[in-house]
Design an enzyme around this catalytic site. Structure first.
Site, PDB file in Angstrom:
ATOM      1  CG  ASP A  29      32.406  20.236 -24.149  1.00  0.00           C
ATOM      2  OD1 ASP A  29      31.807  20.416 -23.070  1.00  0.00           O
ATOM      3  OD2 ASP A  29      31.994  19.460 -25.039  1.00  0.00           O
ATOM      4  CG  ASN A  77      25.515  25.786 -22.245  1.00  0.00           C
ATOM      5  OD1 ASN A  77      26.519  26.421 -22.554  1.00  0.00           O
ATOM      6  ND2 ASN A  77      25.404  24.493 -22.542  1.00  0.00           N
TER       7      ASN A  77
HETATM    8  C1  IPE Z   1      29.331  23.920 -25.849  1.00  0.00           C
HETATM    9  O1  IPE Z   1      29.449  22.880 -24.936  1.00  0.00           O
HETATM   10  C2  IPE Z   1      29.040  25.185 -25.132  1.00  0.00           C
HETATM   11  C3  IPE Z   1      30.132  25.751 -24.345  1.00  0.00           C
HETATM   12  C4  IPE Z   1      31.326  25.249 -24.223  1.00  0.00           C
HETATM   13  C5  IPE Z   1      29.829  26.986 -23.673  1.00  0.00           C
HETATM   14  P1  IPE Z   1      28.214  21.932 -24.571  1.00  0.00           P
HETATM   15  O2  IPE Z   1      28.718  20.964 -23.590  1.00  0.00           O
HETATM   16  O3  IPE Z   1      27.060  22.766 -24.178  1.00  0.00           O
HETATM   17  O4  IPE Z   1      27.909  21.266 -25.979  1.00  0.00           O
HETATM   18  P2  IPE Z   1      27.175  19.907 -26.334  1.00  0.00           P
HETATM   19  O5  IPE Z   1      25.903  19.864 -25.544  1.00  0.00           O
HETATM   20  O6  IPE Z   1      28.093  18.797 -25.956  1.00  0.00           O
HETATM   21  O7  IPE Z   1      26.963  19.982 -27.816  1.00  0.00           O
HETATM   22  C1  IPE Z   2      31.836  23.201 -20.703  1.00  0.00           C
HETATM   23  O1  IPE Z   2      31.923  22.054 -19.917  1.00  0.00           O
HETATM   24  C2  IPE Z   2      31.389  24.394 -19.913  1.00  0.00           C
HETATM   25  C3  IPE Z   2      30.083  24.923 -20.284  1.00  0.00           C
HETATM   26  C4  IPE Z   2      29.295  24.467 -21.231  1.00  0.00           C
HETATM   27  C5  IPE Z   2      29.605  26.055 -19.503  1.00  0.00           C
HETATM   28  P1  IPE Z   2      30.645  21.150 -19.702  1.00  0.00           P
HETATM   29  O2  IPE Z   2      29.886  21.648 -18.535  1.00  0.00           O
HETATM   30  O3  IPE Z   2      29.866  21.055 -20.962  1.00  0.00           O
HETATM   31  O4  IPE Z   2      31.318  19.755 -19.351  1.00  0.00           O
HETATM   32  P2  IPE Z   2      30.854  18.330 -19.852  1.00  0.00           P
HETATM   33  O5  IPE Z   2      30.771  18.393 -21.345  1.00  0.00           O
HETATM   34  O6  IPE Z   2      29.538  18.046 -19.224  1.00  0.00           O
HETATM   35  O7  IPE Z   2      31.939  17.410 -19.384  1.00  0.00           O
HETATM   36 MG    MG Z   3      29.920  19.798 -22.550  1.00  0.00          MG
END
Ligand code: IPE
Ligand code: IPE
Ligand code: MG
Length: 250
Positions: A29, A77
């Site tokens: 994340d 997502n």
């Molecule tokens: C969790 O991250 C999903 C992945 C890393 C693929 P998110 O960024 O989607 O999670 P939330 O929304 O902060 O819970």
């Molecule tokens: C995790 O990074 C990757 C995926 C969920 C695909 P994020 O895209 O959630 O990055 P933040 O949380 O917005 O910084």
């Molecule tokens: Mg994230």
């Protein structure tokens, strides 16, 4: 592609080889925030995130950790802007195509878990090919959770089990944890010992809900693209200081 780091090529000497987690799961994340901090579009963060994952996989191999699972895309997502979802799907496909040969050579056994049927066809083809081409590899077990949701996984297991009961192949009284696990996407993969989440969020976000029952959770504020061997070393050192009791008393 990422440059092989010159440091920490081997297991750091303060870590006990006999106490390493046998399966590490990561919620990768913070890609978006990493990019935002640099005034770049979010997709640049996702691109950098691939390099971090590639090096973690190699690191697990170098340090003797036999299984790694990475959360690449959750069922939630899909709710992101279309352009970002589109970019991620194309990125997964491109990376798989580019890295397959090397994974074959490095004896990586890759497996994808999640609702793969709903992924774009061209990505599914690459996924199927990569799993088929590496299925006999005996090295590290690398699992990628794509269009994965723990709730969805549990529901589809219930449906599969209920169908067997309905058709007379199974009795209700025979349903136990072992049978249930056989219907999860992760069938045959041991439960994670250590869950790492980057970017400081203290939540599971629908990842491996069943499998995580007794995982040790490690959260770091480091954003995923910055997660390197130094960070992994810290996570493992913390893990080795934990006392795992599994509900018992010492
Ligand atoms: C969790 O991250 C999903 C992945 C890393 C693929 P998110 O960024 O989607 O999670 P939330 O929304 O902060 O819970
Ligand atoms: C995790 O990074 C990757 C995926 C969920 C695909 P994020 O895209 O959630 O990055 P933040 O949380 O917005 O910084
Ligand atoms: Mg994230």
């Amino acid at each position: 592609m990422s440059v092989e780091p010159v440091t920490l090529q081997q297991l750091p000497t303060d870590l006990n080889r006999n106490l390493l987690p046998q399966h590490v799961a990561v919620i990768m994340d913070g890609n978006g925030r990493w990019a935002k901090n640099r005034a770049k579009p979010r997709i640049i963060g996702h691109q950098k995130g691939v390099d971090a994952l590639k090096d973690l996989l190699r690191c697990c191999k170098d340090w003797g950790i036999p299984a790694l699972t990475a959360y690449a895309f959750s069922t939630e997502n899909w709710g992101r802007p279309h352009s970002e979802v589109q970019f991620l799907m194309t990125l997964f496909e491109r990376v798989l195509r580019r890295e397959l040969q090397e994974m074959k050579q490095e004896n990586v056994k890759i497996r994808f878990v999640g609702n793969l049927l709903d992924l774009p066809n061209s990505l599914r083809q690459e996924i199927d090919r990569s799993m088929e081409d590496t299925k006999n590899n005996q090295g590290i077990q690398f699992t990628v959770a794509t269009n994965y949701g723990g709730r969805h996984e549990i529901i589809q297991a219930c449906q599969a089990i209920a169908t067997k009961v309905e058709q007379g192949y199974l009795k209700v009284a025979e349903i136990n944890e072992e049978i249930f696990e056989q219907h999860l996407y992760t069938q045959g993969i041991p439960h994670p010992d250590l869950l790492i989440r980057t970017s400081g969020e203290m939540r599971i976000s629908n990842f491996l809900l069943w499998q995580m029952a007794y995982a040790e959770i490690y959260v770091t504020t480091t954003l995923w693209p910055d997660f390197d061997r130094v960070e992994f070393h810290k996570a493992l050192a913390t893990y080795q200081r934990r006392e795992r009791r599994f509900g018992k008393v010492k």
